[in-house]
Design an enzyme around this catalytic site. Structure first.
Site, PDB file in Angstrom:
ATOM      1  N   CYS A 125       0.818  -1.227   0.000  1.00 32.47           N
ATOM      2  CA  CYS A 125       0.000   0.000   0.000  1.00 32.47           C
ATOM      3  C   CYS A 125       0.848   1.272   0.000  1.00 32.47           C
ATOM      4  O   CYS A 125       0.372   2.336  -0.393  1.00 32.47           O
ATOM      5  CB  CYS A 125      -0.953   0.006   1.180  1.00 32.47           C
ATOM      6  SG  CYS A 125      -2.103  -1.363   1.120  1.00 32.47           S
ATOM      7  N   HIS A 265      -3.347   7.338   1.708  1.00 38.27           N
ATOM      8  CA  HIS A 265      -3.762   6.006   1.235  1.00 38.27           C
ATOM      9  C   HIS A 265      -5.175   5.737   1.744  1.00 38.27           C
ATOM     10  O   HIS A 265      -5.502   6.038   2.894  1.00 38.27           O
ATOM     11  CB  HIS A 265      -2.776   4.966   1.765  1.00 38.27           C
ATOM     12  CG  HIS A 265      -3.247   3.566   1.564  1.00 38.27           C
ATOM     13  ND1 HIS A 265      -3.701   3.104   0.346  1.00 38.27           N
ATOM     14  CD2 HIS A 265      -3.341   2.520   2.422  1.00 38.27           C
ATOM     15  CE1 HIS A 265      -4.053   1.843   0.478  1.00 38.27           C
ATOM     16  NE2 HIS A 265      -3.849   1.460   1.733  1.00 38.27           N
ATOM     17  N   ASN A 295     -10.094  -0.158  -0.727  1.00 39.38           N
ATOM     18  CA  ASN A 295      -8.635  -0.053  -0.618  1.00 39.38           C
ATOM     19  C   ASN A 295      -8.017  -0.643  -1.887  1.00 39.38           C
ATOM     20  O   ASN A 295      -8.079  -1.844  -2.102  1.00 39.38           O
ATOM     21  CB  ASN A 295      -8.186  -0.814   0.634  1.00 39.38           C
ATOM     22  CG  ASN A 295      -6.682  -0.763   0.846  1.00 39.38           C
ATOM     23  OD1 ASN A 295      -5.933  -0.386  -0.037  1.00 39.38           O
ATOM     24  ND2 ASN A 295      -6.255  -1.174   2.035  1.00 39.38           N
TER      25      ASN A 295
HETATM   26  O1  UT7 Z   1      -3.975  -0.956   3.359  1.00 38.19           O
HETATM   27  C1  UT7 Z   1      -3.116  -1.428   4.328  1.00 38.19           C
HETATM   28  C2  UT7 Z   1      -3.535  -1.050   5.628  1.00 38.19           C
HETATM   29  N1  UT7 Z   1      -4.725  -1.763   6.031  1.00 38.19           N
HETATM   30  C3  UT7 Z   1      -5.485  -1.199   6.909  1.00 38.19           C
HETATM   31  O2  UT7 Z   1      -5.228  -0.084   7.258  1.00 38.19           O
HETATM   32  C4  UT7 Z   1      -6.606  -1.960   7.532  1.00 38.19           C
HETATM   33  C5  UT7 Z   1      -6.555  -1.731   9.016  1.00 38.19           C
HETATM   34  N2  UT7 Z   1      -7.601  -2.373   9.777  1.00 38.19           N
HETATM   35  C6  UT7 Z   1      -8.900  -1.984   9.695  1.00 38.19           C
HETATM   36  O3  UT7 Z   1      -9.240  -1.139   8.896  1.00 38.19           O
HETATM   37  C7  UT7 Z   1      -9.892  -2.582  10.653  1.00 38.19           C
HETATM   38  O4  UT7 Z   1      -9.204  -3.290  11.647  1.00 38.19           O
HETATM   39  C8  UT7 Z   1     -10.934  -3.513   9.969  1.00 38.19           C
HETATM   40  C9  UT7 Z   1     -11.879  -2.688   9.132  1.00 38.19           C
HETATM   41  C10 UT7 Z   1     -10.212  -4.543   9.109  1.00 38.19           C
HETATM   42  C11 UT7 Z   1     -11.756  -4.230  11.034  1.00 38.19           C
HETATM   43  O5  UT7 Z   1     -12.387  -3.293  11.889  1.00 38.19           O
HETATM   44  P1  UT7 Z   1     -12.339  -3.470  13.468  1.00 38.19           P
HETATM   45  O6  UT7 Z   1     -13.174  -2.401  14.048  1.00 38.19           O
HETATM   46  O7  UT7 Z   1     -10.887  -3.545  13.837  1.00 38.19           O
HETATM   47  O8  UT7 Z   1     -13.067  -4.849  13.668  1.00 38.19           O
HETATM   48  P2  UT7 Z   1     -12.528  -6.179  14.354  1.00 38.19           P
HETATM   49  O9  UT7 Z   1     -11.496  -6.826  13.506  1.00 38.19           O
HETATM   50  O10 UT7 Z   1     -12.174  -5.871  15.764  1.00 38.19           O
HETATM   51  O11 UT7 Z   1     -13.822  -7.067  14.342  1.00 38.19           O
HETATM   52  C12 UT7 Z   1     -14.977  -6.726  15.128  1.00 38.19           C
HETATM   53  C13 UT7 Z   1     -16.057  -7.746  14.885  1.00 38.19           C
HETATM   54  C14 UT7 Z   1     -15.595  -9.189  15.042  1.00 38.19           C
HETATM   55  O12 UT7 Z   1     -16.631  -9.916  15.625  1.00 38.19           O
HETATM   56  P3  UT7 Z   1     -16.578 -10.316  17.192  1.00 38.19           P
HETATM   57  O13 UT7 Z   1     -15.334 -11.115  17.349  1.00 38.19           O
HETATM   58  O14 UT7 Z   1     -16.530  -8.996  17.919  1.00 38.19           O
HETATM   59  O15 UT7 Z   1     -17.847 -11.062  17.385  1.00 38.19           O
HETATM   60  C15 UT7 Z   1     -15.407  -9.651  13.621  1.00 38.19           C
HETATM   61  O16 UT7 Z   1     -15.562 -11.051  13.479  1.00 38.19           O
HETATM   62  O17 UT7 Z   1     -16.525  -7.635  13.535  1.00 38.19           O
HETATM   63  C16 UT7 Z   1     -16.514  -8.924  12.918  1.00 38.19           C
HETATM   64  N3  UT7 Z   1     -16.295  -8.761  11.491  1.00 38.19           N
HETATM   65  C17 UT7 Z   1     -17.287  -8.539  10.621  1.00 38.19           C
HETATM   66  N4  UT7 Z   1     -18.625  -8.435  10.781  1.00 38.19           N
HETATM   67  C18 UT7 Z   1     -19.356  -8.190   9.677  1.00 38.19           C
HETATM   68  C19 UT7 Z   1     -15.107  -8.765  10.836  1.00 38.19           C
HETATM   69  N5  UT7 Z   1     -15.326  -8.549   9.530  1.00 38.19           N
HETATM   70  C20 UT7 Z   1     -16.664  -8.400   9.365  1.00 38.19           C
HETATM   71  C21 UT7 Z   1     -17.492  -8.170   8.263  1.00 38.19           C
HETATM   72  N6  UT7 Z   1     -18.814  -8.070   8.451  1.00 38.19           N
HETATM   73  N7  UT7 Z   1     -16.988  -8.009   7.005  1.00 38.19           N
END
Ligand code: UT7
Length: 338
Positions: A125, A265, A295
């Site tokens: 990225c 980005h 992204n």
């Molecule tokens: O380009 C390179 C750089 N990349 C990035 O910058 C990405 C950085 N990370 C992020 O943007 C975020 O961490 C994400 C968008 C990937 C995830 O957001 P989050 O607020 O960190 O969510 P999380 O991973 O803590 O997940 C929260 C909950 C989980 O469920 P439980 O364990 O709380 O029951 C996940 O299983 O959301 C669940 N979850 C989803 N639910 C619905 C994860 N993906 C999804 C989904 N739809 N697509």
């Protein structure tokens, strides 16, 4: 009174200047609603956690090089130049057409270029800021005079479409700029030199298992799929952004108030908002495309530049701050007088 703020450092005249910009997106739109039919997710979750509403997906037979070529042609048109005017292509991608040769040489051949040099840069990225810094350095040393700097990706090809934690985040696309050695014509009439003012590049391989592809020619003899520990990437991203942005601002002797446009980005709207807040950059100065593109890795910054310059927001003479963070981890920032 106009003029440099007290304590500002004089910055050397930039070596190279952006003289054209272009982009390309695949035709197919994949919306959050369509994704809900593929994995257990919701429009509400995706929008509230990332800001993404839709992304583009490359058609069968549409490769990274095809998107790159379209973006490059548009950038050349925008600059009023032809491929014969270019003597360097630096193409940032993590999704090359082939392991080798580089995607850059495929673009070189399709553009009909018989001279110059072309190569790929792999910094995921952060690829575009790495590529821009590399091309600028090659121009500064006289190795090249006019470069196409391209970010192009088809991340749809390396996603695990059954993994809802990653497949909702990414999209395909390409963007390009033409970078030209500064001659007498590129200095702005007001006397403020145009071009790349400062760069800052960083990496830390200790984090390479947090955002990676679980395959490769030497390790598994396969392509593999993207894997990410999202929360850990998220936590690192904001600090990394502030780190390199403060470094380029210090090198240039400017403050956040001097910046006209912040083009980060486009990974996640929450990361972008938090970074802008922390840096003290007004949200009206932030260029956002994540809602429509998702992204697109190395393509996201030049895609955003192309959009904001085509719609008249970014204008000649504006101070534009580019910043990215991604797999590696890699991160970097570039400050450009447009
Ligand atoms: O380009 C390179 C750089 N990349 C990035 O910058 C990405 C950085 N990370 C992020 O943007 C975020 O961490 C994400 C968008 C990937 C995830 O957001 P989050 O607020 O960190 O969510 P999380 O991973 O803590 O997940 C929260 C909950 C989980 O469920 P439980 O364990 O709380 O029951 C996940 O299983 O959301 C669940 N979850 C989803 N639910 C619905 C994860 N993906 C999804 C989904 N739809 N697509």
């Amino acid at each position: 009174m106009d003029g440099p703020s007290p304590g500002r450092r004089e910055v050397a005249r930039p070596a190279a200047c952006v003289v054209g910009v272009g982009s390309a997106l695949p035709e197919r739109v994949l919306t959050n609603l369509q994704l809900m039919e593929m994995v257990d997710t919701s429009d509400d979750w995706i929008v509230s956690r990332t800001g993404i509403r839709e992304r583009r997906i490359a058609a069968e037979g549409e490769f990274t090089s095809h998107l790159a070529e379209r973006a490059a042609r548009q950038a050349l048109d925008n600059a009023g130049l032809t491929p014969a005017d270019i003597d360097l292509i630096v193409l940032a991608t993590a999704t090359p057409d082939n392991t080798f040769p580089s995607t850059a040489v495929a673009v070189q051949e399709r553009l009909g270029m018989k001279t110059g040099a072309a190569f790929d840069v792999a910094a995921v990225c952060s690829g575009f800021v790495y590529a821009l810094t590399t091309a600028n350095a090659l121009i500064a040393t006289g190795t090249a005079r006019r470069a196409l700097v391209i970010g192009a990706e088809t991340f749809s090809r390396i996603l695990d479409w059954s993994d809802r934690t990653t497949c909702v985040l990414f999209g395909d696309g390409a963007g390009a700029v033409v970078l030209e050695a500064n001659g007498a014509t590129n200095g702005s009439a007001s006397g403020t030199p145009r071009g790349i003012i400062a760069s800052s590049l960083r990496s830390d391989g200790a984090h390479r298992d947090k955002l990676f592809v679980d395959g490769g020619p030497s390790s598994t003899r396969s392509v593999g799929h993207l894997r990410m520990r999202g929360q850990e990437v998220f936590r690192f991203a904001i600090g990394a952004t502030v780190d390199v942005v403060e470094d380029v601002m210090a090198k240039a002797g400017i403050t956040a108030q001097d910046i006209d446009w912040f083009v980060p980005h486009q990974a996640n709207k929450r990361i972008i908002d938090a970074s802008a807040r922390k840096l003290g950059i007004d949200e009206k100065k932030v260029v956002l495309t994540v809602e429509r593109h998702g992204n697109t890795s190395a393509a996201s910054i030049p895609l955003a530049l192309s959009q904001a310059s085509a719609d008249g927001r970014i204008k000649k003479g504006d101070l534009v701050l580019l910043e990215a963070m991604g797999g590696g981890f890699t991160w970097g920032a570039v400050l450009v007088r447009w």
